[in-house]
Structures are given as C-alpha cells and as structure tokens.
Motif scaffolding. Structure first.
Motif, PDB file in Angstrom:
ATOM      1  N   UNK A 276       1.640   1.454  16.610  1.00 37.05           N
ATOM      2  CA  UNK A 276       1.107   0.951  15.339  1.00 37.05           C
ATOM      3  C   UNK A 276       0.661   2.135  14.482  1.00 37.05           C
ATOM      4  N   UNK A 277       1.238   2.247  13.301  1.00 39.36           N
ATOM      5  CA  UNK A 277       0.902   3.329  12.378  1.00 39.36           C
ATOM      6  C   UNK A 277      -0.118   2.888  11.337  1.00 39.36           C
ATOM      7  N   UNK A 278      -0.136   1.604  10.990  1.00 41.97           N
ATOM      8  CA  UNK A 278      -1.105   1.116  10.009  1.00 41.97           C
ATOM      9  C   UNK A 278      -1.200  -0.392  10.086  1.00 41.97           C
ATOM     10  N   UNK A 279      -2.404  -0.889   9.832  1.00 42.03           N
ATOM     11  CA  UNK A 279      -2.634  -2.316   9.624  1.00 42.03           C
ATOM     12  C   UNK A 279      -3.413  -2.433   8.326  1.00 42.03           C
ATOM     13  N   UNK A 280      -2.948  -3.253   7.406  1.00 45.24           N
ATOM     14  CA  UNK A 280      -3.608  -3.364   6.101  1.00 45.24           C
ATOM     15  C   UNK A 280      -3.973  -4.819   5.823  1.00 45.24           C
ATOM     16  N   UNK A 281      -5.088  -4.982   5.114  1.00 44.06           N
ATOM     17  CA  UNK A 281      -5.570  -6.296   4.689  1.00 44.06           C
ATOM     18  C   UNK A 281      -5.932  -6.210   3.205  1.00 44.06           C
ATOM     19  N   UNK A 282      -6.606  -7.232   2.703  1.00 44.11           N
ATOM     20  CA  UNK A 282      -6.999  -7.245   1.292  1.00 44.11           C
ATOM     21  C   UNK A 282      -7.844  -6.030   0.927  1.00 44.11           C
ATOM     22  N   UNK A 283      -8.623  -5.521   1.882  1.00 41.88           N
ATOM     23  CA  UNK A 283      -9.472  -4.355   1.600  1.00 41.88           C
ATOM     24  C   UNK A 283      -8.661  -3.094   1.320  1.00 41.88           C
ATOM     25  N   UNK A 284      -7.387  -3.106   1.707  1.00 41.29           N
ATOM     26  CA  UNK A 284      -6.562  -1.909   1.570  1.00 41.29           C
ATOM     27  C   UNK A 284      -5.670  -1.928   0.330  1.00 41.29           C
ATOM     28  N   UNK A 285      -5.767  -2.980  -0.469  1.00 43.63           N
ATOM     29  CA  UNK A 285      -4.961  -3.030  -1.699  1.00 43.63           C
ATOM     30  C   UNK A 285      -5.556  -2.040  -2.695  1.00 43.63           C
ATOM     31  N   UNK A 286      -4.796  -1.028  -3.106  1.00 41.73           N
ATOM     32  CA  UNK A 286      -5.385   0.022  -3.952  1.00 41.73           C
ATOM     33  C   UNK A 286      -5.777  -0.463  -5.350  1.00 41.73           C
ATOM     34  N   UNK A 287      -5.001  -1.388  -5.898  1.00 42.43           N
ATOM     35  CA  UNK A 287      -5.241  -1.838  -7.266  1.00 42.43           C
ATOM     36  C   UNK A 287      -5.480  -3.329  -7.340  1.00 42.43           C
TER      37      UNK A 287
ATOM     38  N   UNK B 211      -1.851 -10.530  -2.948  1.00 42.23           N
ATOM     39  CA  UNK B 211      -1.010  -9.772  -2.019  1.00 42.23           C
ATOM     40  C   UNK B 211      -1.442 -10.091  -0.591  1.00 42.23           C
ATOM     41  N   UNK B 212      -2.759  -9.980  -0.337  1.00 41.86           N
ATOM     42  CA  UNK B 212      -3.360 -10.422   0.923  1.00 41.86           C
ATOM     43  C   UNK B 212      -4.585 -11.258   0.565  1.00 41.86           C
ATOM     44  N   UNK B 213      -4.733 -12.382   1.220  1.00 40.04           N
ATOM     45  CA  UNK B 213      -5.829 -13.298   0.891  1.00 40.04           C
ATOM     46  C   UNK B 213      -7.173 -12.671   1.245  1.00 40.04           C
ATOM     47  N   UNK B 214      -8.161 -12.912   0.366  1.00 38.50           N
ATOM     48  CA  UNK B 214      -9.492 -12.346   0.586  1.00 38.50           C
ATOM     49  C   UNK B 214     -10.445 -13.368   1.181  1.00 38.50           C
TER      50      UNK B 214
ATOM     51  N   UNK C  95      -0.480  -1.105  -6.749  1.00 36.58           N
ATOM     52  CA  UNK C  95      -0.635   0.142  -6.000  1.00 36.58           C
ATOM     53  C   UNK C  95      -1.539   1.146  -6.718  1.00 36.58           C
ATOM     54  N   UNK C  96      -2.049   0.769  -7.901  1.00 37.92           N
ATOM     55  CA  UNK C  96      -2.917   1.653  -8.697  1.00 37.92           C
ATOM     56  C   UNK C  96      -2.219   2.974  -8.995  1.00 37.92           C
ATOM     57  N   UNK C  97      -0.953   2.880  -9.397  1.00 38.42           N
ATOM     58  CA  UNK C  97      -0.164   4.052  -9.742  1.00 38.42           C
ATOM     59  C   UNK C  97       0.230   3.993 -11.211  1.00 38.42           C
ATOM     60  N   UNK C  98       0.518   5.152 -11.774  1.00 40.67           N
ATOM     61  CA  UNK C  98       1.046   5.191 -13.140  1.00 40.67           C
ATOM     62  C   UNK C  98       2.445   4.584 -13.138  1.00 40.67           C
TER      63      UNK C  98
END
Length: 757
Positions: free
Chosen positions: A75-86, A99-102, A229-232
């Motif tokens: 496992x390299x990563x597990x992401x949830x709503x807390x990990x959404x950058x934007x 994207x992920x339910x809070x 992704x909070x990117x330009x």
C-alpha cells in the motif's frame, strides 16, 4: 426550401454516396486491437488504484479509519475526504457530488476512500481494512413522493422544475372531440460500454498531473480537476484517448479525481479501472421517467390540446439532470406536430437510487415514446389510420417550432412520412397465425443538434503540417467509437484532393483547441463549419510557402495526393514542405459558435433539426410473451452524408440501444440498491437479437445551405420504442406503455383479449 421540395433518397449499404469503406482504425476497434487508456499497463512505476464505496444507500458517516490499511504490504497511499487538496465537489451543472464523502453517503456507489497499491489483490485487501462506521438514515426511493421525504441536499429534493406553455390548454380540451390520457414509464438504462470507466493519472516534475482517460471533454474535465487538486489550470492536462464507448456515461468525471489525488500523494502514475460489477453499481444511468400525458383532437384528427406531467429520477446527484429535463420537455411538446395549446411540465428530483445523467437521446427518446403512443391512441379512438393522423398534423418546413422558435429542417416532415408509408415492411406477413403473432408499426421522431436554449456552445480546431509531413488536424472532441476521426479525414481529403495517409487527426487533448464536449450530436456540425473556416486559409498559406520554395506563382499551385502540384505534376511533397518551409507559417485556426435560431434575444430549443421515421416488424410468441424484432427500417432526414459507414453505424447502433431499452434493459432499484450487478443479469441485445436494418437517407439539402451537415449520434434511438410497441399492438391488440416490455404482462393481456373476443 419549399414545403414540397423533392429530396434524393439514398439507401446506405446499397447505393451509398462515395465515401470509401471502413478505416483501418475501425477494423482495429472491431478486432480488439485498438488501445484504450486502461490498456496502458507498461508505464514505469504504475500503481493500481481502487475506490471504497458505501455499503448503504443513505447513511451518516460516523467514522472513517484508514490507519490499518495504510500499514499493509504494497500500500502506497490511502486517501479520504481529508486528503482532497481543493474543492471536494464536482458536477457539470451543479457541483454537488463529493469526490469522497465527508459526513453522509447518498447512494450505495458513493466514494469514501481510495487506495494506491502494487497489485489488484492488495487493493481488495486494503479496501477491506478501511473501517467505516455508519448510522443508517431513512431512504428516499420513490421519485413521486421524494419532495415530501427527508432532504438529501440543502434546499430539498426538488432539483429542478420547468414548464413549457402555449395558449390555454383547458379551453382547448373543452373543444376536443376525443381526449386520451395515459401513464408512461421508461427504465433506468445502463450504458454497457465495452470499456468500463477508467484511466491513468501521471504526476509530472512540476507538481502537475497528466490524465489519460476515457472522457467526453478533456477541457471541461481539466477545469474541474484543477479545482479539485488545487492546481493552476495549466498544471492539469487531460488526454481523452480513444475510448471503448461512452454514450453520455463518461460525460461526467468518473475515476479522474481519485486517481489524481493518489498520483499527487504517491508521486507515481496511478490507474483506476472499474470492473463490470463496480460500473453497474456506481456508473451513470439513464433517467427513469414517469409521465402522464393527456392529448386531445377534433373530429378530423387535428391536435388541439396537450398536457404533460412528468417526474424524472436523477438519483443522488445532479450531473446533467437539469439539461436532460429541458430536452425531455422540448420533445414532450411534440416538435414535429402542430398543437393548438399545451402545458408541458416536469420535475427533476433527488433520490437514493444511484446516479443518472447524460445518455444517448438525452431525455428526448423517453418523451417521444409517450408522444407517439398518444397519437396512435387518438387514431384508434377516431378509427383513423395512425399514419393519416400524423400527416394531418405534421409541421411544414416553413413553420416555427413547438416553442415558436425558428427551426431548420433538412427535408419536409411529410416526405419522411411518405417514405415510411412506402416501406416494404407493410407488406402482408408470411408467418401463418399460430404460435407467432406478427405485426408492423411505425413512429416518427425529431432530434435537435447542440446544447440548446442559448447555452454557451462553441468549438474550435487547428490545422498544421507535422514534422513528418502530414496534414495535422486537431480538435478537442473525444473519440469513443463514433467515427469522428474518419469523418474529419474524409472531409479534409475531399477538399485537398489528398489521400487518407496524408492526414493525421489528433483529438481530445486539453492543450489543443477547445471544441467543447463530445455530446448533443454537435461535433459533426462544428467540424464541418470549422474546417470550412480554416482549410482555405491553410491551403493558401501552404501555397505561399511552396511558391517561395519553387518559384512558381502561388495561384498556379494546387493541392493533391501527398503534396503540392503545378500543372498536374507534384513539385513538393508535404514532407519536403515540412523540412524546408516555415511550418509556423502553415498553421490555421478557426472557431465557431454553434448555430442557433436567428433574430431572438434568448434562443430556445434547437435550431438545427433532424427527423426519423422508424418502421418495425415484430413477432410475438403466444406461449411466452417474448417479442422478437425482425426488421427495422429507418428513414432519416439529417442533412448531407459525409462518411457513409459512420452514418450507418450511428443509426443502427443507436437503434439497437433503443431495442434494449424497449425489450430487456432495466436497472431497477429496491430499497436504494440496484438489483443488477453484471451483464448476466442486465440483458443487452446480442447479435442474435439484432434485427435486419435498412437505413434510407432523404436529403434535400441545397448546395448553398450554410449548415448542410448534422450530427446523427442520437437520431437512431429516437423512434424505436414507439415503433416496436405499435408493432406489438398490431400483432396482439395490446398496447404497452411501461418499458421494458414485460413478457408476463404482455402474455396475460393477450390471453385476456383473446378470451374476451
């Protein structure tokens, strides 16, 4: 165009216009050799991504604990709503889907977490290790009462409501000699594309992400993904690769947000590819519709009054639901026919029944099923031939549309009807009456091109010369099997006099020209218009370069196979031009607004209209109630045919999707759970079920018509369902108004009718 202008009739597959046979790419697609995004498995460092989805259709999220999963091997990563950058929301019309339910899940396909791992087996184990605590909430499953139930979103469960109105319907009903009122229901259909939702997110060295995905608008996806992704905007690139089918089901974001977040988190490319089970559970569906239609006419069959009350179930999130509602109502106003007064209203509601959005036909074919069935019911009450009732009420090409907007037909509607009346399928059936009952029926339909109602709708393209000496044509449209690349190549070759091998078509890249979404049958119209705007300028630029290199006057040079010619002799190949000329001077761009009705402050409806009449012949088994469609004959009026194999494939393919919606396809929901989880339960038509089809093209398009080309991707599905149910009625005397046709219900009705007689 005068109302009785004769049109040229062409039978595709027989005396089809010149256009060549299928392209090599089409053969690669049919043989399974065309690479899709999910075939790109040899990317260095590629990780497998997977999404954890809700176990409940509606519940409060009390806790999401991924700590155990993060410590597992591989496992390299597990992401949830807390990990959404934007922004943790997406949606084309309303950004209401997380994207992920809070804090709450609203359907059983809702995403809660995602993992990036080395192998699929590790993905399954890691997802199982994510601990989720739920508090089940009451379900909203009945769209008819959804507005009175617990709200799924702030503001309640009524997402949209709209009414189209003309005249005084109640006064008009009072003047009717005959009034019919019936309820209609259409199913929650699944796209069932060959390639399920999937793609790859590849991080770059500058903190951006490059997506290679199956989607329908690279530019629109890039805009939403940049916010998530909070990117330009320039840091997100979307490459809409050749895709194994979409039909609207990949118009909305699918796997891209989760894959992008995982790619940024790990610094590695991540692929997410839904299997068929997950696609059935979480993928986009067609809106189920419940509608009551009341229609009246005078004693001569002239339509006087029409009322529609419809409810569309959009599921847990909006997606393109509001636009589907608008198109449904547009078609429910019966655009082919004159009606004195009408009130057409619809409500779009949230429920916990999955998610619904864009689907081939976009609400129009559901409405046409009911409208055409109403006309047959009126004809039966009057003792009038259904085809004669239609003839009496069909609009002429000089009349405005049902919403009083200017419309542009490619042939008089009455001519389409006449060709349908002349179909050989009306000849007496040869099957003796016994176990099998046979019948023929028909229906008509209209389909507009473009997004409609004055929505922003423009597209652009670019033409240049590649380093290798090929004519490079770029559009932002996605290729998911609709033959757009072949059509572009054919159009360019027809103008330049070159060969297909001279042309290189590049599609779907968000760094290229923005052509808008590949939807609403809009791409063919824009391709034709944009090419017409930029090809002459590019040809002149190339002649100028060739004149500098050869010394011949530019006016004496002409394009031809492989290069530039002088007095019939090639003097420069395109490769030589690319090597010795200034390629930056041989670039032309063009952009065009989609054609809308002129002379209006705010256009309504769709200006460019297409027509179809479908004649169906069926056989009904008196022992089982099963229906077999043996033949479909389509008469189309959709402008000039540019690429005959593509035109034929679009009409026939759409018709088979309509066949599935009519006879076998449904994704029913029970207590918020979709009851089909694979194609062994969700039955799409096979080659064995496919009828013999004939496609005729009625083309009365003048040579100087500014919009000679229309998009036919949705036209073939428009009239299939009412044509089949009309044929069933001709065979059995039973009219079906709930789709798909239930063999048990039909068999019971046949027996009741036969017993009564």
């Amino acid at each position: 165009m005068a109302s009785d202008t004769p049109g040229r009739m062409v039978t595709l597959g027989a005396d089809a216009p010149d256009g060549g046979g299928p392209s090599p790419e089409l053969y690669r697609r049919i043989e399974g050799r065309l690479s899709y995004p999910t075939d790109l498995l040899d990317i260095p460092g590629l990780l497998q991504g997977a999404i954890l989805r809700s176990e409940y259709a509606h519940a409060r999220l009390l806790r999401v604990d991924a700590s155990r999963a993060r410590d597992m091997p591989g496992v390299h990563a597990v992401v949830t709503a807390d990990d959404v950058p934007g922004l943790n929301r997406f949606g084309i019309v309303v950004r209401d889907q997380p994207v992920f339910c809070e804090d709450r899940v609203r359907y059983e396909g809702d995403a809660i977490a995602a993992v990036a791992v080395d192998t699929r087996a590790q993905a399954r184990a890691a997802l199982a290790a994510v601990e989720v605590a739920y508090e089940p909430l009451s379900l909203v499953t009945d769209p008819m009462t959804a507005e009175q139930q617990v709200p799924l979103h702030e503001g309640g469960n009524l997402l949209a409501q709209e009414t189209f109105h003309r005249g005084d319907p109640e006064q008009a009903f009072a003047a009717c000699a005959v009034v019919v009122e019936h309820d209609y229901r259409t199913p929650r259909q699944m796209h069932a594309f060959m390639e399920t939702e999937g793609g790859i997110a590849i991080p770059d060295d500058a903190g951006g992400v490059h997506f290679r995905v199956g989607c329908q608008s690279g530019h629109r996806d890039a805009e939403q993904l940049a916010d998530i992704l909070a990117l330009a905007p320039g840091q997100v690139t979307v490459e809409a690769m050749a895709t194994g089918g979409a039909f609207g089901g990949k118009d909305e974001l699918t796997v891209q947000p989760a894959a992008g977040i995982l790619a940024l988190k790990t610094g590695c490319p991540v692929m997410i590819h839904l299997d068929r089970f997950e696609s059935c559970r979480a993928g986009m569906k067609r809106h189920p519709v419940t509608a009551r239609m009341t229609t009246g006419c005078d004693a001569d069959g002239r339509l006087l009054a029409h009322r529609v009350e419809a409810v569309l179930d959009t599921g847990a999130y909006a997606s393109l639901g509001p636009a589907v509602l608008e198109n449904f109502l547009d078609h429910a106003s019966a655009p082919l026919y004159r009606i004195g007064a009408y009130a057409v209203s619809g409500r779009l509601v949230y429920t916990n029944n999955g998610v619904c959005g864009a689907f081939r036909g976009f609400g129009g074919n559901q409405a046409t099923f009911a409208v055409e069935s109403q006309l047959d019911a009126l004809a039966r009450e009057l003792g009038l031939c259904p085809r004669e009732l239609r003839r009496i009420n069909l609009r002429s090409v000089d009349e405005p549309g049902s919403r009083h907007q200017p419309v542009r037909w490619t042939a008089p509607p009455v001519q389409v009807l006449r060709k349908a009346q002349a179909s050989s399928l009306w000849s007496p059936e040869t099957v003796p009456r016994g176990r099998w009952l046979t019948g023929t029926g028909m229906a008509m339909g209209a389909q507009g091109n473009g997004l409609g109602d004055g929505l922003p709708d423009a597209g652009g393209g670019r033409i240049s010369l590649s380093r290798e000496g090929r004519v490079r044509v770029e559009f932002g449209f996605s290729d998911y099997g609709q033959n757009i690349g072949e059509a572009i190549t054919h159009s360019v070759c027809a103008v330049l006099g070159c060969q297909g091998s001279d042309v290189e078509v590049m599609l779907g890249h968000s760094r290229g020209p923005d052509s808008g979404p590949t939807s609403a049958s809009r791409s063919s119209v824009l391709v034709h218009g944009v090419l017409a705007g930029m090809l002459p300028r590019w040809m002149e630029a190339v002649r100028c370069q060739a004149a500098e290199l050869t010394g011949y006057p530019g006016d004496d040079l002409a394009h031809g196979p492989g290069g530039v010619f002088h007095q019939g002799r090639q003097v420069l190949s395109y490769r030589e031009l690319a090597e010795h000329g200034r390629r930056e001077a041989m670039v032309a761009d063009a952009r065009q607004d989609f054609p809308v009705a002129p002379g209006q402050d705010h256009p309504v409806g769709r200006y460019l209209q297409l027509q179809i009449a479908t004649v169906a012949r069926v056989m009904v088994d008196r022992l089982t109630g099963r229906v077999r469609v043996t033949d479909l004959h389509h008469i189309t009026a959709a402008g000039r045919v540019i690429y005959p194999p593509g035109y034929l494939g679009q009409i026939e393919g759409a018709a088979v999707m309509g066949l599935g919606m009519t006879l076998t396809e449904d994704m029913p929901a029970e207590e918020g759970r979709l009851r089909r989880d694979n194609l062994d339960q969700y039955l799409i038509p096979t080659f064995h079920d496919a009828p013999t089809q004939r496609v005729d093209v009625l083309d009365g398009t003048p040579e100087d018509d500014p919009f000679p080309v229309r998009g036919v991707g949705e036209l073939g599905i428009e009239a299939v369902a009412p044509a089949i149910t009309a044929a069933i009625e001709a065979a059995t005397g039973v009219r079906i108004r709930t789709l798909p046709v239930d063999p048990g219900v039909l068999l019971t009705a046949i027996h009741v009718r036969e017993t009564a007689s």
